[in-house]
Design a protein around this motif. Structure first.
Motif, PDB file in Angstrom:
ATOM      1  N   UNK A 114       9.062 -11.610   4.771  1.00 41.40           N
ATOM      2  CA  UNK A 114       9.561 -12.880   5.650  1.00 41.40           C
ATOM      3  C   UNK A 114      10.227 -12.108   6.445  1.00 41.40           C
ATOM      4  N   UNK A 115      10.664 -12.415   7.888  1.00 38.50           N
ATOM      5  CA  UNK A 115      11.671 -11.816   8.837  1.00 38.50           C
ATOM      6  C   UNK A 115      12.247 -12.698   9.530  1.00 38.50           C
ATOM      7  N   UNK A 116      11.571 -14.245   9.318  1.00 34.44           N
ATOM      8  CA  UNK A 116      12.145 -15.542   9.917  1.00 34.44           C
ATOM      9  C   UNK A 116      12.260 -16.516   8.710  1.00 34.44           C
ATOM     10  N   UNK A 117      13.808 -16.407   7.725  1.00 36.42           N
ATOM     11  CA  UNK A 117      13.615 -17.414   6.944  1.00 36.42           C
ATOM     12  C   UNK A 117      13.574 -19.465   7.044  1.00 36.42           C
TER      13      UNK A 117
ATOM     14  N   UNK B 298       4.250  -6.340  23.283  1.00 37.81           N
ATOM     15  CA  UNK B 298       5.464  -7.140  24.044  1.00 37.81           C
ATOM     16  C   UNK B 298       6.496  -7.766  23.660  1.00 37.81           C
ATOM     17  N   UNK B 299       8.413  -7.158  23.967  1.00 40.00           N
ATOM     18  CA  UNK B 299       9.449  -7.189  23.774  1.00 40.00           C
ATOM     19  C   UNK B 299      10.234  -8.887  23.322  1.00 40.00           C
ATOM     20  N   UNK B 300       9.364  -9.689  23.999  1.00 42.88           N
ATOM     21  CA  UNK B 300       9.385 -10.663  23.045  1.00 42.88           C
ATOM     22  C   UNK B 300       9.113 -11.875  22.749  1.00 42.88           C
ATOM     23  N   UNK B 301       7.711 -11.185  21.619  1.00 45.37           N
ATOM     24  CA  UNK B 301       7.842 -11.694  20.252  1.00 45.37           C
ATOM     25  C   UNK B 301       8.540 -11.325  19.784  1.00 45.37           C
ATOM     26  N   UNK B 302       8.427 -12.901  18.754  1.00 41.97           N
ATOM     27  CA  UNK B 302       9.697 -13.343  17.797  1.00 41.97           C
ATOM     28  C   UNK B 302       8.668 -13.077  16.423  1.00 41.97           C
ATOM     29  N   UNK B 303       9.116 -11.878  15.672  1.00 43.25           N
ATOM     30  CA  UNK B 303       8.600 -11.251  14.104  1.00 43.25           C
ATOM     31  C   UNK B 303       9.063 -12.228  13.281  1.00 43.25           C
ATOM     32  N   UNK B 304       7.890 -13.202  12.732  1.00 41.12           N
ATOM     33  CA  UNK B 304       7.390 -13.673  11.285  1.00 41.12           C
ATOM     34  C   UNK B 304       7.062 -13.025  10.063  1.00 41.12           C
ATOM     35  N   UNK B 305       6.713 -11.617   9.711  1.00 37.41           N
ATOM     36  CA  UNK B 305       6.577 -11.186   8.475  1.00 37.41           C
ATOM     37  C   UNK B 305       5.989  -9.906   9.223  1.00 37.41           C
ATOM     38  N   UNK B 306       6.317  -8.710   8.434  1.00 40.35           N
ATOM     39  CA  UNK B 306       6.595  -7.723   8.531  1.00 40.35           C
ATOM     40  C   UNK B 306       6.618  -6.905   7.577  1.00 40.35           C
TER      41      UNK B 306
ATOM     42  N   UNK C  22      -1.951   8.380  14.356  1.00 43.08           N
ATOM     43  CA  UNK C  22      -0.883   8.212  15.125  1.00 43.08           C
ATOM     44  C   UNK C  22       0.306   9.529  14.454  1.00 43.08           C
ATOM     45  N   UNK C  23       1.035   8.937  15.827  1.00 43.81           N
ATOM     46  CA  UNK C  23       2.493   9.966  14.745  1.00 43.81           C
ATOM     47  C   UNK C  23       3.389   8.741  14.418  1.00 43.81           C
ATOM     48  N   UNK C  24       3.231   8.740  13.540  1.00 49.72           N
ATOM     49  CA  UNK C  24       4.224   7.538  12.437  1.00 49.72           C
ATOM     50  C   UNK C  24       5.567   7.630  12.756  1.00 49.72           C
ATOM     51  N   UNK C  25       5.758   8.911  13.068  1.00 45.82           N
ATOM     52  CA  UNK C  25       7.598   8.982  13.210  1.00 45.82           C
ATOM     53  C   UNK C  25       7.813   7.914  14.393  1.00 45.82           C
ATOM     54  N   UNK C  26       7.178   8.001  15.703  1.00 48.09           N
ATOM     55  CA  UNK C  26       7.050   7.122  16.730  1.00 48.09           C
ATOM     56  C   UNK C  26       7.379   6.105  16.452  1.00 48.09           C
ATOM     57  N   UNK C  27       6.729   5.023  14.958  1.00 51.11           N
ATOM     58  CA  UNK C  27       6.946   4.100  14.981  1.00 51.11           C
ATOM     59  C   UNK C  27       8.719   3.359  14.382  1.00 51.11           C
TER      60      UNK C  27
ATOM     61  N   UNK D 170       9.763  -1.499   9.794  1.00 52.14           N
ATOM     62  CA  UNK D 170       9.304  -2.413   9.335  1.00 52.14           C
ATOM     63  C   UNK D 170       8.280  -2.638  10.693  1.00 52.14           C
ATOM     64  N   UNK D 171       6.439  -3.324  10.568  1.00 46.57           N
ATOM     65  CA  UNK D 171       5.615  -2.864  11.307  1.00 46.57           C
ATOM     66  C   UNK D 171       5.641  -4.613  11.621  1.00 46.57           C
ATOM     67  N   UNK D 172       5.605  -5.151  12.886  1.00 44.45           N
ATOM     68  CA  UNK D 172       5.523  -7.002  12.388  1.00 44.45           C
ATOM     69  C   UNK D 172       4.180  -6.988  11.993  1.00 44.45           C
ATOM     70  N   UNK D 173       3.239  -8.886  11.508  1.00 43.43           N
ATOM     71  CA  UNK D 173       2.114  -8.596  11.585  1.00 43.43           C
ATOM     72  C   UNK D 173       1.993  -9.909  11.071  1.00 43.43           C
ATOM     73  N   UNK D 174       2.862 -10.998  12.030  1.00 42.26           N
ATOM     74  CA  UNK D 174       2.837 -11.790  12.761  1.00 42.26           C
ATOM     75  C   UNK D 174       3.968 -12.630  13.632  1.00 42.26           C
ATOM     76  N   UNK D 175       3.656 -12.783  14.674  1.00 44.55           N
ATOM     77  CA  UNK D 175       4.761 -13.446  16.073  1.00 44.55           C
ATOM     78  C   UNK D 175       4.261 -14.802  16.518  1.00 44.55           C
ATOM     79  N   UNK D 176       5.645 -15.145  16.666  1.00 45.31           N
ATOM     80  CA  UNK D 176       4.902 -15.923  18.444  1.00 45.31           C
ATOM     81  C   UNK D 176       6.049 -15.509  19.174  1.00 45.31           C
TER      82      UNK D 176
END
Length: 267
Positions: free
Chosen positions: A160-163, A188-196, A210-215, A218-224
């Motif tokens: 949980x990235x935003x408590x 989109x740079x405007x997203x606010x991540x919630x879960x990762x 994919x080149x995983x080193x380019x990621x 923390x990978x976001x899996x929910x946002x608003x």
């Protein structure tokens, strides 16, 4: 200019400014009323050529129930011809429930979707919705990113990235959840991540192209976020049919619908 003429001129200017203010207030009120007149929710399920998830019926049933509980009139369609301005104007929120590949067939349908967002429409994307409209960058900006690949399904440790957000404030710091972990491009740079999910915790990634080193780690899996006049919520989790009976998943979608439709504010 004598004093009487000056005072008369000042009165005319004041009257003009008052009229302008009244017109502006009227326009703002009309816009607010138009938003308030949106009492519907459209669940959209179209899949173009390619993989079709077997979770669509389960996601539609769950989202229909959530929309009804929120007081919204729910419609369901897989027909892209449904996307025309007059029809979309009655919806407070569009839910793309596991759409994939080409969601639309014509530029007129894409224009109708874009106009809906620009006029304050709400949008919720579930799981494979991020794989929709892969050649239209605007859709990726609305959703918040575009799916590119995932390793095999596995037990994910979801952070949980935003408590304090209303979406997640009652969740524990970490969740265990069996699902696919999506990797995205065009974020989109405007997203606010919630879960990762931490990239380093994933297994069986060696066959990914994919080149995983380019990621990031923390990978976001929910946002608003808000974009182009609309409100958007996205949940990448939800590959399995049984996910749409999971209280945690359902609560996230419920809150996404309420926020994107304008029924709930972020506090």
């Amino acid at each position: 200019m004598n004093l009487g003429v000056a005072m008369e001129k000042q009165k005319k200017i004041g009257s003009y400014l008052s009229a302008v203010a009244l017109v502006a207030a009227s326009l703002l009120s009309s816009a607010a009323n138009a938003q308030n007149d949106r009492h519907g929710m459209l669940i959209y399920t179209r899949n173009g050529k390619g993989y079709v998830h077997d979770n669509i019926a389960a996601s539609v049933a769950a989202v229909t129930k959530l929309g009804t509980e929120a007081g919204l009139e729910v419609d369901v369609t897989a027909d892209p011809e449904y996307f025309e301005p007059a029809r979309l104007s009655r919806y407070a929120v569009l839910v793309f429930a596991n759409t994939n590949n080409e969601a639309f067939l014509t530029d007129q349908q894409r224009d109708a979707f874009k106009g809906y967002i620009e006029h304050g429409g709400g949008f919720v994307g579930l799981h494979s919705a991020s794989g929709s409209e892969r050649t239209w960058p605007y859709f990726a900006s609305v959703l918040g990113g575009r799916f590119v690949e995932h390793p095999p399904q596995q037990i994910l440790t979801v952070d949980v990235l935003d408590h304090v957000s209303p979406f997640t404030k009652d969740l524990p710091a970490h969740l265990q959840h069996k699902d696919e972990c999506y990797f995205f491009t065009l974020m989109n740079p405007d997203v606010h991540p919630l879960l990762g999910v931490r990239k380093s915790t994933l297994v069986n990634t060696e066959k990914m192209k994919l080149d995983l080193n380019s990621y990031p780690e923390m990978l976001p899996v929910a946002w608003y976020h808000t974009f182009d006049g609309g409100r958007e919520f996205y949940l990448a989790l939800g590959h399995n049919k049984e996910d749409y009976e999971d209280p945690i998943i359902l609560n996230l979608i419920r809150r996404g619908i309420k926020w994107a439709s304008g029924a709930e504010e972020m506090r």
